[in-house]
Write a protein that holds these residues in place. Sequence first.
Motif, short mmCIF file in Angstrom:
data_model
loop_
_atom_site.label_atom_id
_atom_site.label_comp_id
_atom_site.label_asym_id
_atom_site.label_seq_id
_atom_site.Cartn_x
_atom_site.Cartn_y
_atom_site.Cartn_z
N ARG A 9 -14.30 22.77 11.00
CA ARG A 9 -15.40 23.13 10.10
C ARG A 9 -15.03 24.36 9.28
O ARG A 9 -15.25 24.39 8.07
CB ARG A 9 -16.66 23.37 10.93
N GLU A 10 -14.42 25.35 9.92
CA GLU A 10 -13.99 26.55 9.19
C GLU A 10 -12.90 26.22 8.18
O GLU A 10 -12.89 26.75 7.07
CB GLU A 10 -13.49 27.60 10.17
N ARG A 11 -11.98 25.34 8.56
CA ARG A 11 -10.91 24.94 7.65
C ARG A 11 -11.49 24.24 6.42
O ARG A 11 -11.11 24.52 5.29
CB ARG A 11 -9.93 24.01 8.36
N ARG A 12 -12.44 23.31 6.65
CA ARG A 12 -13.08 22.61 5.53
C ARG A 12 -13.83 23.58 4.62
O ARG A 12 -13.78 23.46 3.40
CB ARG A 12 -14.04 21.54 6.04
N LYS A 28 -14.86 37.12 -2.51
CA LYS A 28 -15.47 37.83 -1.37
C LYS A 28 -15.75 36.86 -0.23
O LYS A 28 -15.51 37.17 0.93
CB LYS A 28 -16.76 38.52 -1.80
N GLU A 29 -16.28 35.68 -0.54
CA GLU A 29 -16.59 34.69 0.51
C GLU A 29 -15.32 34.25 1.24
O GLU A 29 -15.32 34.10 2.46
CB GLU A 29 -17.31 33.48 -0.09
N ILE A 30 -14.25 34.06 0.49
CA ILE A 30 -12.97 33.69 1.11
C ILE A 30 -12.46 34.83 1.99
O ILE A 30 -11.98 34.61 3.10
CB ILE A 30 -11.94 33.29 0.02
N GLU A 31 -12.62 36.04 1.50
CA GLU A 31 -12.21 37.20 2.30
C GLU A 31 -12.99 37.26 3.61
O GLU A 31 -12.41 37.52 4.67
CB GLU A 31 -12.47 38.46 1.47
N LEU A 74 -6.71 31.18 10.24
CA LEU A 74 -6.59 30.39 9.00
C LEU A 74 -5.64 31.04 8.00
O LEU A 74 -5.13 30.36 7.11
CB LEU A 74 -7.96 30.20 8.37
N ALA A 75 -5.41 32.32 8.13
CA ALA A 75 -4.52 33.02 7.19
C ALA A 75 -3.11 32.44 7.23
O ALA A 75 -2.43 32.39 6.20
CB ALA A 75 -4.50 34.51 7.50
N GLY A 76 -2.66 32.00 8.38
CA GLY A 76 -1.33 31.41 8.50
C GLY A 76 -1.21 30.07 7.80
O GLY A 76 -0.11 29.62 7.49
N LYS A 77 -2.33 29.42 7.53
CA LYS A 77 -2.34 28.11 6.87
C LYS A 77 -2.73 28.22 5.41
O LYS A 77 -2.92 27.21 4.74
CB LYS A 77 -3.33 27.19 7.59
N LEU A 78 -2.86 29.45 4.92
CA LEU A 78 -3.40 29.66 3.59
C LEU A 78 -2.57 29.02 2.48
O LEU A 78 -3.13 28.43 1.55
CB LEU A 78 -3.55 31.16 3.34
#
Length: 135
Positions: free
Chosen positions: A44-47, A83-86, A95-99
Amino acid sequence: MTKAASTTAISTPGRTNRRPFCGRQTRRDGHRAHRRGDREHGRRERRELLNRLRVLLRHLLVWTCLPSGQCGSWRSAITGDRKEIEYLLRDSPSLAGKLDDLVAEAYLRARLDAVIRTGMDEATFPRVARGVSPK
Protein backbone atom coordinates in the motif's frame (compact mmCIF):
# COMPACT_ATOMS: atom_id res chain seq x y z
CA MET A 1 -37.01 -22.25 36.63
CA THR A 2 -38.49 -24.62 34.09
CA LYS A 3 -36.50 -26.32 31.40
CA ALA A 4 -38.15 -24.21 28.66
CA ALA A 5 -37.34 -20.96 30.44
CA SER A 6 -33.67 -21.86 30.86
CA THR A 7 -33.37 -22.82 27.17
CA THR A 8 -34.74 -19.49 25.99
CA ALA A 9 -32.42 -17.62 28.33
CA ILE A 10 -29.37 -19.36 26.81
CA SER A 11 -30.38 -19.04 23.16
CA THR A 12 -30.99 -15.32 23.12
CA PRO A 13 -30.90 -13.89 19.59
CA GLY A 14 -27.50 -12.45 18.68
CA ARG A 15 -25.59 -14.50 21.26
CA THR A 16 -23.51 -17.54 20.59
CA ASN A 17 -21.97 -20.02 22.92
CA ARG A 18 -18.46 -19.33 21.57
CA ARG A 19 -15.84 -17.42 23.50
CA PRO A 20 -15.89 -13.70 22.85
CA PHE A 21 -13.19 -12.48 20.46
CA CYS A 22 -10.45 -10.85 22.47
CA GLY A 23 -8.22 -9.80 19.54
CA ARG A 24 -5.70 -12.60 20.05
CA GLN A 25 -5.30 -15.85 18.24
CA THR A 26 -2.88 -18.66 18.82
CA ARG A 27 0.70 -17.46 18.59
CA ARG A 28 1.31 -19.21 15.29
CA ASP A 29 -1.79 -17.84 13.54
CA GLY A 30 -1.26 -14.40 14.98
CA HIS A 31 2.32 -14.35 13.78
CA ARG A 32 1.35 -15.34 10.24
CA ALA A 33 -1.44 -12.78 10.13
CA HIS A 34 0.95 -10.12 11.37
CA ARG A 35 3.47 -10.82 8.58
CA ARG A 36 0.71 -10.81 5.96
CA GLY A 37 -0.48 -7.46 7.29
CA ASP A 38 3.04 -6.04 7.05
CA ARG A 39 3.35 -7.13 3.41
CA GLU A 40 0.01 -5.56 2.54
CA HIS A 41 1.00 -2.38 4.36
CA GLY A 42 4.27 -2.29 2.39
CA ARG A 43 2.45 -2.73 -0.91
CA ARG A 44 0.00 0.00 0.00
CA GLU A 45 2.85 2.40 0.82
CA ARG A 46 4.62 1.50 -2.42
CA ARG A 47 1.45 2.17 -4.44
CA GLU A 48 0.90 5.47 -2.67
CA LEU A 49 4.49 6.59 -3.33
CA LEU A 50 4.20 5.50 -6.96
CA ASN A 51 1.00 7.52 -7.40
CA ARG A 52 2.48 10.60 -5.71
CA LEU A 53 5.57 10.37 -7.92
CA ARG A 54 3.38 10.02 -11.01
CA VAL A 55 1.42 13.16 -10.13
CA LEU A 56 4.58 15.13 -9.33
CA LEU A 57 6.28 14.05 -12.56
CA ARG A 58 3.17 14.86 -14.60
CA HIS A 59 3.07 18.34 -13.07
CA LEU A 60 6.77 18.82 -13.82
CA LEU A 61 6.30 17.66 -17.41
CA VAL A 62 3.46 20.09 -18.01
CA TRP A 63 5.40 22.82 -16.19
CA THR A 64 8.42 22.44 -18.47
CA CYS A 65 6.59 21.84 -21.75
CA LEU A 66 3.74 24.35 -21.44
CA PRO A 67 4.71 27.93 -20.67
CA SER A 68 1.09 28.65 -19.73
CA GLY A 69 1.41 26.02 -16.98
CA GLN A 70 4.02 28.06 -15.12
CA CYS A 71 1.82 29.93 -12.69
CA GLY A 72 1.59 30.13 -8.91
CA SER A 73 -0.95 27.34 -8.53
CA TRP A 74 1.30 24.91 -10.43
CA ARG A 75 4.27 25.90 -8.29
CA SER A 76 2.15 25.31 -5.19
CA ALA A 77 0.99 21.89 -6.45
CA ILE A 78 4.56 20.83 -7.23
CA THR A 79 5.78 21.96 -3.81
CA GLY A 80 2.91 20.10 -2.13
CA ASP A 81 3.63 16.94 -4.11
CA ARG A 82 7.28 17.06 -3.10
CA LYS A 83 6.41 17.50 0.57
CA GLU A 84 4.02 14.52 0.49
CA ILE A 85 6.71 12.33 -1.09
CA GLU A 86 9.17 13.52 1.53
CA TYR A 87 6.73 12.55 4.32
CA LEU A 88 6.14 9.13 2.77
CA LEU A 89 9.87 8.46 2.54
CA ARG A 90 10.39 9.62 6.10
CA ASP A 91 7.64 7.27 7.33
CA SER A 92 8.90 4.34 5.21
CA PRO A 93 12.66 4.61 4.80
CA SER A 94 12.80 1.17 3.16
CA LEU A 95 11.15 2.70 0.07
CA ALA A 96 14.11 5.02 -0.47
CA GLY A 97 16.18 2.09 -1.74
CA LYS A 98 13.57 1.43 -4.44
CA LEU A 99 13.19 5.06 -5.44
CA ASP A 100 15.08 4.85 -8.76
CA ASP A 101 12.87 2.02 -10.00
CA LEU A 102 9.72 3.72 -8.75
CA VAL A 103 10.62 7.00 -10.46
CA ALA A 104 11.24 5.19 -13.76
CA GLU A 105 7.88 3.41 -13.52
CA ALA A 106 6.04 6.55 -12.42
CA TYR A 107 7.60 8.59 -15.22
CA LEU A 108 6.20 6.31 -17.92
CA ARG A 109 2.73 6.69 -16.43
CA ALA A 110 3.16 10.44 -15.92
CA ARG A 111 4.19 10.92 -19.53
CA LEU A 112 1.08 9.14 -20.78
CA ASP A 113 -1.07 11.16 -18.36
CA ALA A 114 0.48 14.41 -19.62
CA VAL A 115 -0.21 13.44 -23.24
CA ILE A 116 -3.84 12.65 -22.43
CA ARG A 117 -4.44 15.75 -20.29
CA THR A 118 -2.75 18.28 -22.57
CA GLY A 119 -3.65 16.76 -25.93
CA MET A 120 -0.08 17.31 -27.05
CA ASP A 121 1.93 14.85 -29.09
CA GLU A 122 3.83 12.19 -27.15
CA ALA A 123 7.08 13.33 -28.77
CA THR A 124 6.71 16.67 -26.95
CA PHE A 125 7.62 15.00 -23.67
CA PRO A 126 11.04 13.40 -23.09
CA ARG A 127 11.13 9.60 -23.24
CA VAL A 128 13.17 9.26 -20.06
CA ALA A 129 13.09 11.17 -16.78
CA ARG A 130 15.63 13.89 -16.32
CA GLY A 131 16.26 16.40 -13.53
CA VAL A 132 13.54 19.02 -13.97
CA SER A 133 12.17 21.41 -11.41
CA PRO A 134 10.26 24.67 -11.45
CA LYS A 135 12.31 27.87 -11.50
